[in-house]
Write an enzyme that holds these catalytic residues in place. Structure first.
Site, PDB file in Angstrom:
ATOM      1  N   HIS A 157       0.831  -1.220   0.000  1.00 22.66           N
ATOM      2  CA  HIS A 157       0.000   0.000   0.000  1.00 22.66           C
ATOM      3  C   HIS A 157       0.859   1.261   0.000  1.00 22.66           C
ATOM      4  O   HIS A 157       0.407   2.327   0.416  1.00 22.66           O
ATOM      5  CB  HIS A 157      -0.955   0.034   1.201  1.00 22.66           C
ATOM      6  CG  HIS A 157      -1.673  -1.253   1.455  1.00 22.66           C
ATOM      7  ND1 HIS A 157      -2.930  -1.519   0.935  1.00 22.66           N
ATOM      8  CD2 HIS A 157      -1.298  -2.368   2.133  1.00 22.66           C
ATOM      9  CE1 HIS A 157      -3.298  -2.742   1.318  1.00 22.66           C
ATOM     10  NE2 HIS A 157      -2.315  -3.273   2.029  1.00 22.66           N
ATOM     11  N   SER A 278      15.356  21.957 -15.081  1.00 25.56           N
ATOM     12  CA  SER A 278      14.209  22.804 -15.353  1.00 25.56           C
ATOM     13  C   SER A 278      14.707  24.127 -15.898  1.00 25.56           C
ATOM     14  O   SER A 278      15.766  24.613 -15.505  1.00 25.56           O
ATOM     15  CB  SER A 278      13.421  23.030 -14.060  1.00 25.56           C
ATOM     16  OG  SER A 278      12.681  24.235 -14.151  1.00 25.56           O
ATOM     17  N   LYS A 284      16.203  21.785  -9.820  1.00 23.77           N
ATOM     18  CA  LYS A 284      15.520  20.569 -10.238  1.00 23.77           C
ATOM     19  C   LYS A 284      16.416  19.551 -10.932  1.00 23.77           C
ATOM     20  O   LYS A 284      17.296  19.888 -11.705  1.00 23.77           O
ATOM     21  CB  LYS A 284      14.391  20.938 -11.201  1.00 23.77           C
ATOM     22  CG  LYS A 284      13.281  21.692 -10.519  1.00 23.77           C
ATOM     23  CD  LYS A 284      12.315  20.772  -9.832  1.00 23.77           C
ATOM     24  CE  LYS A 284      11.140  20.552 -10.760  1.00 23.77           C
ATOM     25  NZ  LYS A 284      10.201  19.606 -10.238  1.00 23.77           N
ATOM     26  N   GLU A 291       9.838   8.823 -16.316  1.00 26.15           N
ATOM     27  CA  GLU A 291       8.453   9.241 -16.570  1.00 26.15           C
ATOM     28  C   GLU A 291       8.012   8.828 -17.972  1.00 26.15           C
ATOM     29  O   GLU A 291       6.867   8.424 -18.191  1.00 26.15           O
ATOM     30  CB  GLU A 291       8.323  10.753 -16.417  1.00 26.15           C
ATOM     31  CG  GLU A 291       8.519  11.234 -14.981  1.00 26.15           C
ATOM     32  CD  GLU A 291       8.639  12.749 -14.921  1.00 26.15           C
ATOM     33  OE1 GLU A 291       7.612  13.407 -14.728  1.00 26.15           O
ATOM     34  OE2 GLU A 291       9.751  13.258 -15.097  1.00 26.15           O
TER      35      GLU A 291
END
Ligand code: ARG
Length: 460
Positions: A157, A278, A284, A291
């Site tokens: 979970h 970024s 970043k 992704e």
């Protein structure tokens, strides 16, 4: 002008829109090498069977080699008016070899031709993917061996569950990818029957030798039913099903990398080679490759769903709908190849933060099961009762905002008087993972043995 391949029955050529919807050359030109290979096998058989004379066969074979040279060098002009790769090659062959070229299509149709070409392409692609998956598994198993004893939290979970080792976690993906390779190998085995010679749908009256062409093209045998031969696309669907499951596995791992690389988790860092920045936020480091692996899985599954939906309403035998099989298959299998390569790259140079992982493994009362097991072993409590006692202890610790091992012996004995000092030894995360020695468990010795077993198998 009407079509020179079938113009006999036609007065005029197709409407521009007809040509646009009908032509597949823009994407099926990728099958050119398979098309020439299939034609050469068919031609050799026709000659051997006395269906095409030796001189004509030579002119055709030489002409096909010229076509091959032109396509390889980039001088070949592909024409939409000629619909697809089969007609493009045949038309150019006619220009090179003259009237003899017209004999190549004896006892053959584009229906068995395209099924054969596409099978050859899917088979080659499965072989390439297999090598790539093997490489990714090797990268994972190597790192699993290196981190066989590195403790990290195991989750259910996405909540801290029990400590595991990083090596164990990586080997879970090796198992998945091993099954994926098995699925591709299965698909390949069933695919490997040759449709060539089924002709349009009914077979042919010429004395062809389908066993010879099947063998020449590396198939195990010819397909047994001519209708099935030209209307079957199971081989694409099976490859896409295997690809979808593989892409799903890569996507789950990618999702974990996305989670692990957040500053909040910071379990692993990706190398600069697999990270982007970024344009506005200088701090970043984004896991774009992970992704994209997660995102592209949707395309692969989409190809499977699209193709199976396209097939499900088709009466036997061939329907032009089936020309829609190629673009999604090309896209999906190429996408999976790219994702597999990206994962191997990320795995090879990601750097785990072992301190952070270990600290996280100790939080969230992840050794509560070890405590309960101790109560069963040392005090002979039934597990359900041990679970209840441990639950109360966790509740007290949580209220006091303390880890379990920071409760005093007196506080513990208030819940279960027979608890003694020995309990504290099982509350450490290292101790916890070392105790999980059951077959397939996370004990470092198990993980090391499994990683070595995989590396040995993969080296073959
Ligand atoms: N381009 C077609 C395809 O990809 C080849 C087969 C055409 N056959 C036919 N009967 N029109 O499916």
């Amino acid at each position: 002008m009407s079509n020179k391949m079938w113009g006999g029955r036609f007065q005029s050529g197709p409407d521009a829109i007809m040509e646009e919807i009908n032509a597949s050359i823009d994407f099926d030109k990728r099958l050119w090498a398979q098309d020439i290979r299939g034609s050469l096998a068919h031609l050799a058989m026709l000659e051997k069977q006395g269906i095409v004379a030796a001189a004509d066969a030579k002119a055709i074979a030489d002409g096909l080699e010229v076509v091959r040279g032109e396509i390889e060098s980039g001088s070949f002009t592909f024409s939409r008016a000629l619909e697809d790769i089969h007609m493009n090659v045949e038309s150019r062959l006619a220009a090179i070899a003259g009237p003899a070229a017209g004999r190549l299509h004896t006892a053959r149709s584009r229906n068995d031709q395209v099924a054969t070409d596409f099978k050859l392409w899917v088979r080659d692609t499965i072989d390439d993917l297999d090598a790539q998956l093997k490489d990714l598994m090797t990268a994972l198993a190597e790192r699993a061996l290196a981190f066989s004893g590195a403790v990290m939290p195991g989750f259910t979970h996405l909540q801290s569950a029990q400590p595991v080792t990083f090596g164990h976690h990586l080997l879970a993906y090796v198992e998945m990818l091993g099954r994926d390779r098995g699925r591709f190998a299965d698909a390949r085995r069933r695919l490997n029957e040759c449709p060539l010679g089924a002709a349009a749908l009914a077979g042919t009256s010429f004395p062809i030798d389908r066993h010879a062409t099947a063998k020449a093209l590396g198939f195990d045998r010819p397909t047994a039913n001519s209708l099935d031969s030209v209307s079957d696309r199971d081989f694409v669907l099976e490859a896409l099903a295997a690809a979808s499951i593989t892409a799903m596995h890569l996507s789950r791992f990618a999702e974990e990398i996305v989670i692990w690389t957040t500053p909040q988790f910071a379990f692993v860092a990706l190398s600069d080679k697999f990270t982007t920045g970024s344009s506005i936020m200088p701090q970043k480091r984004n896991p774009d490759a992970a992704e994209l692996v997660r995102g592209k899985a949707g395309r692969v599954v989409g190809a499977l769903v699209g193709l199976i939906t396209m097939m499900k309403g088709l009466p036997l035998a061939y329907g032009k709908d089936m020309q829609e099989d190629k673009e999604p298959a090309f896209d999906a299998l190429q996408t999976l190849s790219l994702c597999t390569a990206a994962m191997a790259g990320m795995v090879r140079d990601m750097v785990p933060d072992l301190k952070r992982m270990k600290a996280a493994a100790g939080s969230g009362y992840a050794t509560a099961t070890d405590l309960a097991d101790w109560l069963v072993r040392e005090l002979n409590l039934p597990f359900r009762e041990a679970h209840h006692v441990t639950g109360r202890l966790v509740g007290i610790a949580a209220d006091a905002k303390l880890p379990l091992e920071k409760l005093s012996l007196a506080e513990m004995q208030a819940v279960e008087p027979r608890i003694h000092q020995g309990l504290f030894a099982v509350l450490g995360v290292e101790k916890s993972v070392r105790s999980r020695t059951s077959y397939g468990g996370t004990a470092p010795a198990n993980v090391k043995a499994q990683a070595r077993k995989w590396l040995k198998a993969l080296a073959k």
